[in-house]
Design a protein around this motif. Structure first.
Motif, PDB file in Angstrom:
ATOM      1  N   ASN A   1       0.801  -1.225   0.000  1.00 18.52           N
ATOM      2  CA  ASN A   1       0.000   0.000   0.000  1.00 18.52           C
ATOM      3  C   ASN A   1       0.837   1.280   0.000  1.00 18.52           C
ATOM      4  O   ASN A   1       0.312   2.353  -0.277  1.00 18.52           O
ATOM      5  N   TYR A   2       2.123   1.171   0.311  1.00 19.44           N
ATOM      6  CA  TYR A   2       2.958   2.359   0.438  1.00 19.44           C
ATOM      7  C   TYR A   2       3.239   2.983  -0.933  1.00 19.44           C
ATOM      8  O   TYR A   2       3.566   2.283  -1.893  1.00 19.44           O
ATOM      9  N   ASP A   3       3.126   4.295  -0.986  1.00 16.59           N
ATOM     10  CA  ASP A   3       3.397   5.032  -2.228  1.00 16.59           C
ATOM     11  C   ASP A   3       4.654   5.876  -2.025  1.00 16.59           C
ATOM     12  O   ASP A   3       4.637   6.864  -1.281  1.00 16.59           O
ATOM     13  N   PRO A   4       5.780   5.502  -2.664  1.00 17.74           N
ATOM     14  CA  PRO A   4       7.030   6.260  -2.497  1.00 17.74           C
ATOM     15  C   PRO A   4       6.898   7.714  -2.890  1.00 17.74           C
ATOM     16  O   PRO A   4       7.662   8.559  -2.407  1.00 17.74           O
TER      17      PRO A   4
ATOM     18  N   VAL B   1       4.461   9.636  -2.177  1.00 17.59           N
ATOM     19  CA  VAL B   1       3.757  10.379  -1.131  1.00 17.59           C
ATOM     20  C   VAL B   1       4.608  10.480   0.136  1.00 17.59           C
ATOM     21  O   VAL B   1       4.738  11.544   0.739  1.00 17.59           O
ATOM     22  N   GLY B   2       5.199   9.359   0.534  1.00 16.85           N
ATOM     23  CA  GLY B   2       6.029   9.338   1.732  1.00 16.85           C
ATOM     24  C   GLY B   2       7.495   9.181   1.384  1.00 16.85           C
ATOM     25  O   GLY B   2       7.854   8.938   0.231  1.00 16.85           O
ATOM     26  N   ASP B   3       8.329   9.337   2.390  1.00 14.82           N
ATOM     27  CA  ASP B   3       9.756   9.215   2.147  1.00 14.82           C
ATOM     28  C   ASP B   3      10.412   8.178   3.052  1.00 14.82           C
ATOM     29  O   ASP B   3      11.638   8.084   3.106  1.00 14.82           O
ATOM     30  N   SER B   4       9.606   7.381   3.781  1.00 16.16           N
ATOM     31  CA  SER B   4      10.164   6.385   4.690  1.00 16.16           C
ATOM     32  C   SER B   4       9.217   5.203   4.817  1.00 16.16           C
ATOM     33  O   SER B   4       8.145   5.319   5.415  1.00 16.16           O
ATOM     34  N   LEU B   5       9.603   4.077   4.266  1.00 23.95           N
ATOM     35  CA  LEU B   5       8.798   2.866   4.401  1.00 23.95           C
ATOM     36  C   LEU B   5       8.749   2.428   5.861  1.00 23.95           C
ATOM     37  O   LEU B   5       7.718   1.951   6.335  1.00 23.95           O
ATOM     38  N   SER B   6       9.852   2.598   6.576  1.00 24.02           N
ATOM     39  CA  SER B   6       9.911   2.198   7.977  1.00 24.02           C
ATOM     40  C   SER B   6       8.856   2.936   8.804  1.00 24.02           C
ATOM     41  O   SER B   6       8.138   2.324   9.603  1.00 24.02           O
ATOM     42  N   ALA B   7       8.759   4.253   8.616  1.00 27.06           N
ATOM     43  CA  ALA B   7       7.790   5.048   9.374  1.00 27.06           C
ATOM     44  C   ALA B   7       6.361   4.647   9.033  1.00 27.06           C
ATOM     45  O   ALA B   7       5.473   4.688   9.892  1.00 27.06           O
ATOM     46  N   TYR B   8       6.129   4.253   7.796  1.00 29.02           N
ATOM     47  CA  TYR B   8       4.790   3.853   7.366  1.00 29.02           C
ATOM     48  C   TYR B   8       4.465   2.441   7.849  1.00 29.02           C
ATOM     49  O   TYR B   8       3.329   2.144   8.227  1.00 29.02           O
ATOM     50  N   ALA B   9       5.465   1.561   7.841  1.00 34.06           N
ATOM     51  CA  ALA B   9       5.224   0.152   8.144  1.00 34.06           C
ATOM     52  C   ALA B   9       5.031  -0.103   9.634  1.00 34.06           C
ATOM     53  O   ALA B   9       4.277  -1.004  10.014  1.00 34.06           O
ATOM     54  N   GLN B  10       5.722   0.672  10.481  1.00 37.93           N
ATOM     55  CA  GLN B  10       5.665   0.390  11.917  1.00 37.93           C
ATOM     56  C   GLN B  10       4.236   0.386  12.474  1.00 37.93           C
ATOM     57  O   GLN B  10       3.826  -0.574  13.130  1.00 37.93           O
TER      58      GLN B  10
END
Length: 291
Positions: A101-104, A106-115
Protein backbone atom coordinates in the motif's frame (compact mmCIF):
# COMPACT_ATOMS: atom_id res chain seq x y z
CA UNK A 1 3.40 -21.48 7.95
CA UNK A 2 6.89 -20.22 7.11
CA UNK A 3 7.73 -16.61 6.37
CA UNK A 4 8.29 -17.53 2.71
CA UNK A 5 4.88 -19.15 2.51
CA UNK A 6 3.30 -16.12 4.15
CA UNK A 7 4.97 -13.74 1.71
CA UNK A 8 3.82 -15.77 -1.31
CA UNK A 9 0.27 -15.93 0.03
CA UNK A 10 0.04 -12.20 0.70
CA UNK A 11 1.51 -11.24 -2.67
CA UNK A 12 -0.67 -13.64 -4.61
CA UNK A 13 2.21 -15.90 -5.77
CA UNK A 14 1.46 -19.61 -5.78
CA UNK A 15 3.92 -22.46 -6.08
CA UNK A 16 2.99 -22.83 -9.73
CA UNK A 17 3.52 -19.12 -10.33
CA UNK A 18 6.92 -19.20 -8.69
CA UNK A 19 8.16 -21.89 -11.08
CA UNK A 20 6.54 -20.40 -14.19
CA UNK A 21 8.82 -18.69 -16.71
CA UNK A 22 9.04 -14.92 -16.33
CA UNK A 23 10.80 -12.99 -19.05
CA UNK A 24 11.50 -10.16 -16.59
CA UNK A 25 13.50 -12.35 -14.18
CA UNK A 26 16.79 -14.19 -14.57
CA UNK A 27 19.25 -15.82 -12.13
CA UNK A 28 21.19 -12.61 -11.64
CA UNK A 29 18.13 -10.46 -11.01
CA UNK A 30 17.93 -11.20 -7.28
CA UNK A 31 21.49 -9.99 -6.70
CA UNK A 32 20.76 -6.85 -8.66
CA UNK A 33 17.56 -6.26 -6.73
CA UNK A 34 19.33 -6.47 -3.37
CA UNK A 35 21.48 -3.53 -4.41
CA UNK A 36 18.49 -1.34 -5.22
CA UNK A 37 16.87 1.17 -2.85
CA UNK A 38 13.58 0.66 -1.07
CA UNK A 39 11.80 3.06 -3.39
CA UNK A 40 13.10 1.26 -6.48
CA UNK A 41 11.85 -2.07 -5.12
CA UNK A 42 8.54 -0.53 -4.09
CA UNK A 43 8.10 0.82 -7.60
CA UNK A 44 8.37 -2.73 -8.94
CA UNK A 45 5.86 -3.97 -6.37
CA UNK A 46 3.42 -1.28 -7.45
CA UNK A 47 3.85 -1.59 -11.24
CA UNK A 48 4.52 -5.27 -11.95
CA UNK A 49 1.65 -7.76 -12.18
CA UNK A 50 1.00 -9.97 -9.15
CA UNK A 51 2.07 -13.10 -11.01
CA UNK A 52 5.48 -11.58 -11.78
CA UNK A 53 8.39 -13.46 -10.26
CA UNK A 54 10.40 -10.24 -10.30
CA UNK A 55 7.72 -8.54 -8.19
CA UNK A 56 7.70 -11.44 -5.73
CA UNK A 57 11.48 -11.26 -5.41
CA UNK A 58 11.39 -7.49 -4.78
CA UNK A 59 8.73 -7.98 -2.12
CA UNK A 60 10.72 -10.76 -0.43
CA UNK A 61 13.85 -8.59 -0.26
CA UNK A 62 11.87 -5.79 1.39
CA UNK A 63 10.46 -8.23 3.94
CA UNK A 64 13.98 -9.42 4.78
CA UNK A 65 15.18 -5.82 5.17
CA UNK A 66 12.44 -4.98 7.66
CA UNK A 67 12.47 -8.22 9.62
CA UNK A 68 14.01 -6.36 12.59
CA UNK A 69 11.15 -3.86 12.55
CA UNK A 70 8.62 -6.69 12.91
CA UNK A 71 10.66 -8.24 15.71
CA UNK A 72 10.82 -4.92 17.58
CA UNK A 73 7.03 -4.59 17.37
CA UNK A 74 6.57 -8.13 18.69
CA UNK A 75 9.08 -7.68 21.53
CA UNK A 76 6.70 -5.62 23.66
CA UNK A 77 4.31 -8.58 23.86
CA UNK A 78 6.82 -11.01 25.33
CA UNK A 79 4.74 -11.28 28.51
CA UNK A 80 1.62 -12.48 26.67
CA UNK A 81 0.69 -16.17 26.34
CA UNK A 82 0.77 -15.90 22.55
CA UNK A 83 3.85 -17.64 21.03
CA UNK A 84 6.42 -15.21 19.63
CA UNK A 85 6.60 -17.04 16.32
CA UNK A 86 2.84 -16.68 15.84
CA UNK A 87 3.07 -12.95 16.52
CA UNK A 88 5.95 -12.69 14.05
CA UNK A 89 3.73 -14.24 11.37
CA UNK A 90 0.99 -11.72 12.19
CA UNK A 91 3.55 -8.93 12.05
CA UNK A 92 4.71 -10.06 8.60
CA UNK A 93 1.12 -9.78 7.38
CA UNK A 94 1.10 -6.14 8.53
CA UNK A 95 4.48 -5.54 6.87
CA UNK A 96 3.26 -6.99 3.57
CA UNK A 97 0.19 -4.79 3.68
CA UNK A 98 2.45 -1.79 4.19
CA UNK A 99 4.69 -2.81 1.27
CA UNK A 100 1.70 -3.25 -1.03
CA UNK A 101 0.00 0.00 0.00
CA UNK A 102 2.96 2.36 0.44
CA UNK A 103 3.40 5.03 -2.23
CA UNK A 104 7.03 6.26 -2.50
CA UNK A 105 5.79 9.41 -4.21
CA UNK A 106 3.76 10.38 -1.13
CA UNK A 107 6.03 9.34 1.73
CA UNK A 108 9.76 9.21 2.15
CA UNK A 109 10.16 6.38 4.69
CA UNK A 110 8.80 2.87 4.40
CA UNK A 111 9.91 2.20 7.98
CA UNK A 112 7.79 5.05 9.37
CA UNK A 113 4.79 3.85 7.37
CA UNK A 114 5.22 0.15 8.14
CA UNK A 115 5.67 0.39 11.92
CA UNK A 116 2.04 1.36 12.74
CA UNK A 117 0.82 -1.15 10.15
CA UNK A 118 2.68 -3.99 11.85
CA UNK A 119 1.67 -2.88 15.37
CA UNK A 120 -1.94 -2.44 14.26
CA UNK A 121 -2.06 -5.94 12.79
CA UNK A 122 -0.74 -7.42 16.05
CA UNK A 123 -3.25 -5.45 18.14
CA UNK A 124 -6.05 -6.58 15.84
CA UNK A 125 -4.91 -10.18 16.32
CA UNK A 126 -5.19 -9.84 20.09
CA UNK A 127 -8.58 -8.10 19.88
CA UNK A 128 -10.18 -10.55 17.51
CA UNK A 129 -8.66 -13.91 18.35
CA UNK A 130 -7.24 -14.08 21.85
CA UNK A 131 -9.86 -12.66 24.19
CA UNK A 132 -11.96 -15.41 25.80
CA UNK A 133 -14.57 -13.04 27.24
CA UNK A 134 -15.84 -9.85 25.64
CA UNK A 135 -13.81 -6.90 26.90
CA UNK A 136 -14.26 -3.29 25.85
CA UNK A 137 -11.83 -2.38 23.08
CA UNK A 138 -10.52 0.63 25.02
CA UNK A 139 -9.53 -1.67 27.90
CA UNK A 140 -7.87 -4.12 25.50
CA UNK A 141 -5.82 -1.39 23.88
CA UNK A 142 -4.89 0.15 27.24
CA UNK A 143 -3.66 -3.23 28.45
CA UNK A 144 -1.31 -3.51 25.48
CA UNK A 145 -0.05 0.04 26.06
CA UNK A 146 0.34 -0.75 29.77
CA UNK A 147 2.64 -3.67 29.03
CA UNK A 148 4.80 -1.52 26.79
CA UNK A 149 4.95 1.33 29.31
CA UNK A 150 5.82 -1.10 32.11
CA UNK A 151 8.79 -2.42 30.15
CA UNK A 152 10.01 1.06 29.20
CA UNK A 153 9.70 2.51 32.71
CA UNK A 154 11.36 -0.55 34.25
CA UNK A 155 14.38 0.06 32.03
CA UNK A 156 14.43 3.79 32.79
CA UNK A 157 13.90 3.55 36.56
CA UNK A 158 15.80 0.34 37.21
CA UNK A 159 12.80 -1.01 39.13
CA UNK A 160 9.19 -1.94 38.62
CA UNK A 161 7.11 1.24 38.17
CA UNK A 162 4.33 2.14 40.57
CA UNK A 163 0.73 2.35 39.43
CA UNK A 164 0.75 6.14 39.75
CA UNK A 165 3.84 6.37 37.54
CA UNK A 166 2.24 4.17 34.90
CA UNK A 167 -1.01 6.16 35.02
CA UNK A 168 0.91 9.42 34.57
CA UNK A 169 2.93 7.96 31.69
CA UNK A 170 -0.21 6.80 29.87
CA UNK A 171 -2.35 9.79 30.84
CA UNK A 172 -5.17 7.67 32.28
CA UNK A 173 -6.97 7.40 35.62
CA UNK A 174 -6.48 4.76 38.31
CA UNK A 175 -9.91 3.33 37.43
CA UNK A 176 -8.84 2.90 33.80
CA UNK A 177 -5.70 1.13 34.99
CA UNK A 178 -7.74 -1.23 37.16
CA UNK A 179 -10.08 -2.06 34.28
CA UNK A 180 -7.09 -2.90 32.08
CA UNK A 181 -5.65 -5.12 34.82
CA UNK A 182 -8.97 -6.95 35.08
CA UNK A 183 -9.04 -7.38 31.31
CA UNK A 184 -5.71 -9.20 31.60
CA UNK A 185 -7.42 -11.82 33.78
CA UNK A 186 -9.80 -12.84 30.98
CA UNK A 187 -7.13 -12.93 28.30
CA UNK A 188 -6.70 -16.69 28.80
CA UNK A 189 -9.00 -19.34 30.22
CA UNK A 190 -7.88 -22.09 32.57
CA UNK A 191 -9.13 -25.65 32.95
CA UNK A 192 -11.00 -26.44 36.16
CA UNK A 193 -8.82 -29.56 36.34
CA UNK A 194 -5.62 -27.48 36.37
CA UNK A 195 -3.36 -28.39 39.35
CA UNK A 196 -2.62 -25.60 41.81
CA UNK A 197 0.89 -26.87 42.63
CA UNK A 198 3.48 -29.43 41.53
CA UNK A 199 2.93 -31.73 44.53
CA UNK A 200 2.09 -35.41 44.08
CA UNK A 201 -1.59 -34.88 44.95
CA UNK A 202 -2.25 -31.20 44.23
CA UNK A 203 -5.56 -29.43 44.69
CA UNK A 204 -7.33 -28.53 41.45
CA UNK A 205 -8.66 -25.14 40.43
CA UNK A 206 -12.22 -26.43 40.77
CA UNK A 207 -11.53 -27.22 44.45
CA UNK A 208 -10.79 -23.55 45.09
CA UNK A 209 -14.07 -22.28 43.63
CA UNK A 210 -17.22 -21.97 45.69
CA UNK A 211 -20.41 -23.85 44.85
CA UNK A 212 -23.79 -22.24 44.23
CA UNK A 213 -25.46 -21.50 47.54
CA UNK A 214 -29.03 -22.85 47.51
CA UNK A 215 -29.84 -20.46 50.36
CA UNK A 216 -29.14 -17.49 48.12
CA UNK A 217 -31.43 -18.86 45.41
CA UNK A 218 -34.15 -19.44 48.00
CA UNK A 219 -33.82 -15.87 49.29
CA UNK A 220 -34.14 -14.49 45.76
CA UNK A 221 -37.24 -16.59 45.16
CA UNK A 222 -38.82 -15.41 48.40
CA UNK A 223 -38.14 -11.77 47.58
CA UNK A 224 -39.81 -12.27 44.21
CA UNK A 225 -42.86 -13.86 45.85
CA UNK A 226 -43.03 -11.07 48.43
CA UNK A 227 -43.33 -8.47 45.66
CA UNK A 228 -46.74 -9.95 44.67
CA UNK A 229 -47.87 -11.32 48.05
CA UNK A 230 -50.33 -8.54 48.76
CA UNK A 231 -52.15 -9.29 45.51
CA UNK A 232 -53.54 -12.50 47.06
CA UNK A 233 -56.73 -12.58 49.17
CA UNK A 234 -56.07 -12.88 52.91
CA UNK A 235 -57.45 -16.43 53.10
CA UNK A 236 -55.13 -17.63 50.33
CA UNK A 237 -52.20 -15.98 52.10
CA UNK A 238 -53.08 -17.92 55.29
CA UNK A 239 -53.35 -21.17 53.37
CA UNK A 240 -49.89 -20.71 51.83
CA UNK A 241 -48.36 -19.86 55.22
CA UNK A 242 -49.92 -22.90 56.91
CA UNK A 243 -48.97 -25.20 54.05
CA UNK A 244 -45.35 -24.14 53.45
CA UNK A 245 -44.33 -22.71 56.83
CA UNK A 246 -46.56 -24.67 59.16
CA UNK A 247 -46.16 -27.90 57.16
CA UNK A 248 -49.83 -28.66 57.63
CA UNK A 249 -51.67 -31.01 55.33
CA UNK A 250 -54.57 -29.78 53.22
CA UNK A 251 -56.97 -31.66 55.51
CA UNK A 252 -55.52 -29.97 58.62
CA UNK A 253 -55.77 -26.57 56.93
CA UNK A 254 -59.41 -27.25 55.99
CA UNK A 255 -60.26 -28.16 59.60
CA UNK A 256 -58.73 -24.90 60.87
CA UNK A 257 -60.54 -22.77 58.29
CA UNK A 258 -63.79 -24.71 58.39
CA UNK A 259 -63.69 -25.69 54.70
CA UNK A 260 -63.24 -28.96 52.83
CA UNK A 261 -59.91 -30.40 51.78
CA UNK A 262 -60.99 -30.08 48.12
CA UNK A 263 -61.71 -26.37 48.61
CA UNK A 264 -58.26 -25.91 50.21
CA UNK A 265 -56.70 -27.65 47.22
CA UNK A 266 -58.47 -25.33 44.75
CA UNK A 267 -57.49 -22.19 46.67
CA UNK A 268 -53.89 -23.38 47.01
CA UNK A 269 -53.68 -24.14 43.29
CA UNK A 270 -55.15 -20.75 42.39
CA UNK A 271 -52.77 -18.84 44.68
CA UNK A 272 -49.68 -20.66 43.42
CA UNK A 273 -50.82 -20.24 39.81
CA UNK A 274 -51.23 -16.48 40.29
CA UNK A 275 -47.77 -16.07 41.82
CA UNK A 276 -46.19 -18.23 39.14
CA UNK A 277 -47.79 -16.25 36.31
CA UNK A 278 -46.67 -12.91 37.81
CA UNK A 279 -43.10 -14.13 38.27
CA UNK A 280 -42.94 -15.46 34.72
CA UNK A 281 -44.34 -12.19 33.35
CA UNK A 282 -41.67 -10.26 35.27
CA UNK A 283 -38.94 -12.54 33.95
CA UNK A 284 -40.11 -12.13 30.36
CA UNK A 285 -40.30 -8.36 30.78
CA UNK A 286 -36.69 -8.37 32.02
CA UNK A 287 -35.51 -10.37 29.04
CA UNK A 288 -37.33 -8.02 26.67
CA UNK A 289 -35.72 -4.98 28.29
CA UNK A 290 -32.24 -6.55 27.99
CA UNK A 291 -32.86 -7.41 24.35
Amino acid sequence: MTRGTLRNTATGITAADATAPDTGFHPGSRTELKEQSDNALLAKVRTLPRDSELRAAACEILVDRYQKLVRSCVRQYRGSPEPTEDLMQVGYVGLLKAINNYDPEVGDSLSAYAQPCVSGEIKRHFRDKRWQIHVRRSAQELLLELRKATEELTQQLGRAPEESELAERLGVSQDDMQEARQADLVFSTYSLDAPMSDRDDPAQLADMLGDDDPGVAHTIDMEAVNAHWEELPEREQRILVMRFYGNLTQTEIGERLGISQMHVSRLLTRALGHLKSRLLDAAEAGLTAEG
